[in-house]
Design an enzyme around this catalytic site. Structure first.
Site, PDB file in Angstrom:
ATOM      1  N   GLY F  34       1.047  -1.211  -0.028  1.00 42.34           N
ATOM      2  CA  GLY F  34      -0.011   0.145   0.068  1.00 42.34           C
ATOM      3  C   GLY F  34       0.973   1.148   0.251  1.00 42.34           C
ATOM      4  N   ASP F 105      -8.884  -5.442  -6.468  1.00 46.11           N
ATOM      5  CA  ASP F 105     -10.424  -6.262  -5.764  1.00 46.11           C
ATOM      6  C   ASP F 105     -10.248  -5.504  -4.126  1.00 46.11           C
ATOM      7  OD1 ASP F 105     -12.418  -7.519  -4.861  1.00 46.11           O
ATOM      8  OD2 ASP F 105     -11.229  -9.497  -4.944  1.00 46.11           O
ATOM      9  N   TYR F 167      -1.913   9.399  -8.757  1.00 43.45           N
ATOM     10  CA  TYR F 167      -3.116   9.584  -9.224  1.00 43.45           C
ATOM     11  C   TYR F 167      -3.636   7.976  -9.889  1.00 43.45           C
ATOM     12  CZ  TYR F 167      -6.918  10.225 -12.479  1.00 43.45           C
ATOM     13  OH  TYR F 167      -8.144  10.046 -13.133  1.00 43.45           O
ATOM     14  N   THR F 227       8.702  13.859  -9.959  1.00 45.40           N
ATOM     15  CA  THR F 227       9.461  12.523 -10.443  1.00 45.40           C
ATOM     16  C   THR F 227       9.113  12.308 -11.914  1.00 45.40           C
ATOM     17  OG1 THR F 227       7.500  11.055  -9.834  1.00 45.40           O
ATOM     18  CG2 THR F 227       9.207  11.678  -7.971  1.00 45.40           C
ATOM     19  N   GLY F 255       5.958  -0.168  -6.313  1.00 37.07           N
ATOM     20  CA  GLY F 255       6.387   0.607  -4.872  1.00 37.07           C
ATOM     21  C   GLY F 255       7.509   1.231  -5.220  1.00 37.07           C
ATOM     22  N   ASP F 258       6.956   4.604  -4.042  1.00 36.38           N
ATOM     23  CA  ASP F 258       6.767   5.013  -2.701  1.00 36.38           C
ATOM     24  C   ASP F 258       8.249   4.885  -2.093  1.00 36.38           C
ATOM     25  OD1 ASP F 258       4.262   4.839  -3.185  1.00 36.38           O
ATOM     26  OD2 ASP F 258       4.087   2.802  -2.902  1.00 36.38           O
TER      27      ASP F 258
END
Lengths: 317, 317, 317, 317, 317, 317
Positions: F34, F105, F167, F227, F255, F258
């Protein structure tokens, strides 16, 4: 000098993970197995200088077979060929109520063409013990003849010989097996036979002791070992010797009969008595059942400890 | 009515994990592949009602092949036999400086015995398109004859026919291939041929366009598609049409030629033009290379998007 | 008679799957590797009768090492001990911008205690070639002495000797390495050294040719091979010989330097010239990079083909 | 004409390797399962022309479900939707003293919205047998209504109908289940019910025979089969028929109830008697327990052999 | 405030897949285990705020250990060192007639050097319970002294202390163990001891109750818990309390003794009585046996349910 | 005091092996990911005391998420719920010409219901930095409000705040995103935005520097980091700072954005300058790409070394 020389076909074994069917298989574990190489592997792991004679095509898959046996310390005495294929067999593991399913795909293998002169007979004459199973002469008429010559050569050279009947209904009829195998018996010192095969192939009757004694009498074997699965084994060699089977948590039963023979022969070659050799055979077979694959990768000390102390099952730390 | 009927041998493909050699293999991934079933799978995944004719032994491994094709939506039209084996092929994946190594073990397969009357010719006559590769007639004299009758039957029924030369040096010589294949050409509407095969088997000369035009002239094909690996493809069909190959991060190249044919035929059956079908073929082949196994499990939308927009490679979220 | 005898430490290599960190590892692939056994494995796979001397604890893990080498056709000449452990090393595979990370855990291994008299010196004297890497003398003072005696014994018996500098900064300083290794040089016929090590350990200057020529002059080596990674290798042996590296799709680079040496020595033992041996070394190293594990499981034909034809990368069928 | 049509929800089953907890899971095996598709799969593998009706989102995961069923030879009659998700369920395998843990994640699935007119009712009317489990009407009020219309339509068309109560406490209360299910009973010919569910949901009392007879009397079923786990099954159909369960070495118990129903229905559709069908059901269920996944990938011959001969467990070679 | 503080060595456990021997191993599953961290993990999973004290080298493998414990909710109180290695142990899973084989490779670990002042004694004084096993003082003389100081510090601060004898014959003799452990007993409130260890190490005689009562009398323990494998456990704490073991389908027995202690201590820390804590211990140990790895990843509700209802084994849905 | 607090949804990521399609998947690797927890994980691995706020259902799968984060050293501040599910996302890895495919999902997850008062606002006020991505407010109207209150609370308490636009077209339109996000901007100190998102969502124009400067001017951000994928990153913070991206051999790109944010924030929290923090962000992102899973399990020393020395790629031994 070689302790044990064996002769036969060795295949790739392809087995799906437990619980997966061949008809839906996504992946195979690859093992290498054959009755005679299995016997040599068990003996080699128990310290016997062992060799295995056969033929293989000169391909990566032929090399795969040799790699496995070399790794176990068995010397491969291989006739390499330009044609033919490596035999395979597919093993679907089951559990009650269905058993293990074996699908053989062993056609066109070069071992079938081996003539006596293709064998390293000098090495055979120089060995302590020569072993073959009843599968080898079942593979072709040529091999029936070659096997006969092999056993005769060994016997003539004073090499002790052993034969495991190992009847395979997918290879020949009981009549054909009886005719061929009894023709080999005059050159065999020690006979191994499952009680079931003794009855169906060799027409034996009576209890296991009667079967063993009858075979010894009829064919003049020095030793007859009747194997009886979970009921253990019984030998007639001068006297009658009984050996119980060890209880096992079985991971893979394939090859445990060969492990029995290998353990028995190794202990005999090491100078052990027949009853002690039966115990070594039973222990090697039991340990084999706890391992994946056809080969008994046993350690001499653990076999000896099992023979001495019986089963364990705890954690040693 | 069936859109596409193909005819050929399909095998189990056994491949070790990348970086492991066949001579040391511990495990095989199992895939199912064959040129004609691969073409049918690509077409089926693109929405074409597809069927594949062959013969298989009635064993768990035969069922394994059928299971795979049914799962892809291809209807298996199988003659089940009591004898013979499922062909296998061993694939060792390589990378520079060694390539992929393929070891075929396809002897004694029942498809070799199929006579024309064993085929579901009524289904063939009722199809839109009939496809076979040059591998099928290479497998046996019987199959050379059966293939000829199949293509003749289709052509006589007004079914469009296609042939991919797909020369295999391990199956026959270039001379034998040329003789047999050119005998089939009168019944073929669309010919697919790798530029390399066109030169070595069909004695073509000149650049790719000359090759395609020459073949079209010499044999009267409606369409000739010359495939050129990373250099793309070129078709002569009325005019000359060129198609570049897509750049790929290749996971598994096997079957990409079949995917090209399947993508091309699917788009033609869907009413597309030859140049558009070439783009569909190239896109299907490129996507195939990103998947493990011989089969092009493509999604119609992604093929269409690739044709429309060219390559991506990002993350869509 | 043995073709090649090597002497050194061999370890278990434990590596997580690509993309997994040691600090989070859930499973290890197990390989067996050591510079000297790697060289013996490459040579054995190329047909040389090879042996490897070392010491191992008499445990299942010691047996694991021997099993691997026997499987490759290398004869293990092992001193079994009751104490000590099997060395391990952990390999985390990386890719740019981080490289491979190696964590050694090789303390308390019995090889460190081996005195010259523990070695099978009669076998060494009977060999064609004796090889050791600079890692062996780095492991303990005892091994520095034993290595010196080994090379001296071989040289005195007329056995050709070879040394690969193979500097390991985690084992000793460049000063210590220089002092010990140069003490061995008088007994060494062929020196292998990475250009980087030649500069940092042996204080060489100039280009690769100057390095090689300087070393040959200074120490009287018959042959000096300077390896330069992707830039290939260069040998001074009478004349100067250059060899380019093959381009590879690398699966696992570990052990490719040892594969180079093994390929070179095998071809020299087979009677090849120095330039040809360089090509065999480069080809063996390149093929090694396409395989998992430290060992070059090459096939003589594929090495010869690569030397003859250069890289391929296609599918052979 | 279709032999068997079933209707219900099918999910992806995600299960960690045995011995791993969901709360620590690193990898899932993926299977496809649902009571009604499981029944269809068992029947299809036994030779029945089977179809399964449902709805799925038009995604890769929806395609995954269809792929699995097609592969088993079941015709998927799917309403594809633009919204909703594929249901999943997580299965943590246990063993004493904890059992299997099932975590359902089946919300927002499109099957819940299916109205009677969305079903291929013409296909239903044309079938020999129509089957649904009590799970389907439990999923939504809409499905309760749709299920009622489905059974009514089948019954009106003279299609034999079957219902397996299959109570799921995580979906509804026993009161709700009783009310809905008894509303369906007038259109049901054959009822399958676990003895435990008969007591808790249908308020039955007495022993299994009393339960079966009582249900047959109260609702006018032609056949009532009460399943009792290891205690076997009992049917009231004209007379009372008892069937023992086979002993199994269970690899995966999930889906064995569905396998029982599928085996029973297949044998009835093949013209077998009720007692014989019970034996087929028990044998199919027992074999299912030896396989991973929810599906009974049985072979007709092995089911027949098990019915005829009882359990085996040996090696057939 | 911390509920439980433990102190000891934790290792990487490397185990081949079931059925594979260490001497042939191709891959290891990696787990993290140590008696004291196992106890902390069981307690943490049951809701106790738990910490574990030790020393580790500051390497990726040291981080691997800490990662595992953090993930279980145990706070690692680690002294990081620049030298030393992470201990490993190799576990070969067996089954009758051979048991689990453990090969320790735990030399040169930094925990052996920990002096009392290296421990976070303030955290110990602030805990509710302090636990150590008899393995910790067995590892070095330093640790024998440090363990004594730890228990004394805890006892002086009014922190309840517990010791599990956990005799390891590979670490010390029974005489050495007796001398060191009895020296610790004055600072121990609750003693856990396997009946076998009580006899061999502590010279106890009589039945389990006599053993427990004798130890309580001789050394003044508040609680003595005698564990008896499948025969359950017995505690003397004011009165005598017996607890049966739960039957299990064992996947991995390693760590179940630690799970017993962890479950017992967690329930005592939660205010439970000794007999209830015995039941929690037995349930936690039983559940542990159904999981791979040394750690009892239990869920409080499932332990409570097992204590309340006894074993299940069905499917909950 | 906590260094970094983040707030958002974390899911299970299920991905087939490379080369396998979701529509044919047989097994999933399980990872936890996440945006906000990924940022916390990167920062925690770099030594920052990090916490993550969210809601999860009190199930084994909810525990799975928490287990992963605890293992990385992130403190989970979780509101446990009795209803709802754990979000999942399916990742099909691709390569040219198709990219990664993500199937979300994530319906019915409890985080969507979190009101401001459900958050541990006291912990937020006590932190050094508070981070949220634009995904959180996109999940529900409630979360848009809660996110606003979170940032406002942090800003009012003097806690530095950061937002990554991130986004997601599958969650909301660019219009909705612009309206909601710009409403959050007054409480944000540092904005991270992909150049592509800046154009499509925030209507920026000009080159990257113009974009960053424009955003800083328009909304008064202290820092704006734009970025640009392989083109690196650019920050406006007082001055303009540019940072190149490192070249990587990418194993898993998910990821990495992040990881960039986590690396940047960690270095800023450690007192680093903006240009140095950009280098830390780029290095952390590059290393992340060499690891499987969404999490950057980096080691502080390797990040520092990469920043200092640039890429390596060799073997360190």
């Amino acid at each position: 000098m070689t302790g044990l020389v064996t002769f036969g076909e060795t295949m790739l074994r392809l087995s799906p993970p437990r619980g997966q069917r061949l008809s839906r298989v996504d992946g195979f574990d690859v093992h290498v197995g054959g009755a005679e190489s299995n016997v040599a592997v068990a003996a080699a792991n128990l310290g016997v200088d062992s060799a295995w004679c056969s033929a293989l095509p000169d391909t990566a898959l032929g090399e795969r077979v040799v790699h496995a046996l070399r790794g176990e310390g068995v010397e491969p005495l291989v006739t390499w060929t330009d044609t033919g294929r490596v035999g395979t067999y597919y093993l679907e593991r089951g559990g009650r109520p269905r058993g293990q399913t074996v699908v053989y795909d062993r056609g066109e293998t070069p071992v079938r063409e081996l003539a006596p002169d293709d064998l390293p007979l000098a090495r055979v004459r120089d060995a302590d013990r020569c072993f073959v199973s009843g599968i080898t002469p079942a593979l072709s008429d040529q091999l029936a003849e070659t096997t006969a010559r092999l056993l005769e050569t060994a016997a003539d050279a004073g090499v002790a010989t052993a034969l495991d009947v190992n009847y395979r209904s997918k290879l020949w009829t009981t009549d054909a097996a009886r005719e061929t195998l009894t023709g080999l018996f005059p050159h065999v010192d020690a006979l191994f036979v499952a009680e079931r095969d003794a009855r169906s192939v060799l027409d034996c009757e009576g209890d296991a002791e009667a079967v063993a004694a009858g075979l010894a009498d009829d064919y003049g074997f020095e030793t007859v070992v009747v194997t009886r699965g979970e009921a253990g084994a019984l030998a007639v060699h001068d006297a009658v010797h009984e050996q119980a089977a060890f209880e096992t948590d079985t991971v893979d039963p394939v090859g445990s009969g060969d492990a029995f023979v290998g353990g028995y022969l190794a202990h005999r070659l090491d100078g052990g008595t027949v009853p002690d050799a039966l115990a070594y055979g039973a222990a090697t077979a039991a340990l084999k059942r706890t391992m994946e694959g056809d080969m008994a990768r046993v350690i001499p000390d653990e076999v000896a400890a099992l023979v001495a102390d019986g089963e364990d099952g705890g954690i040693d730390r």
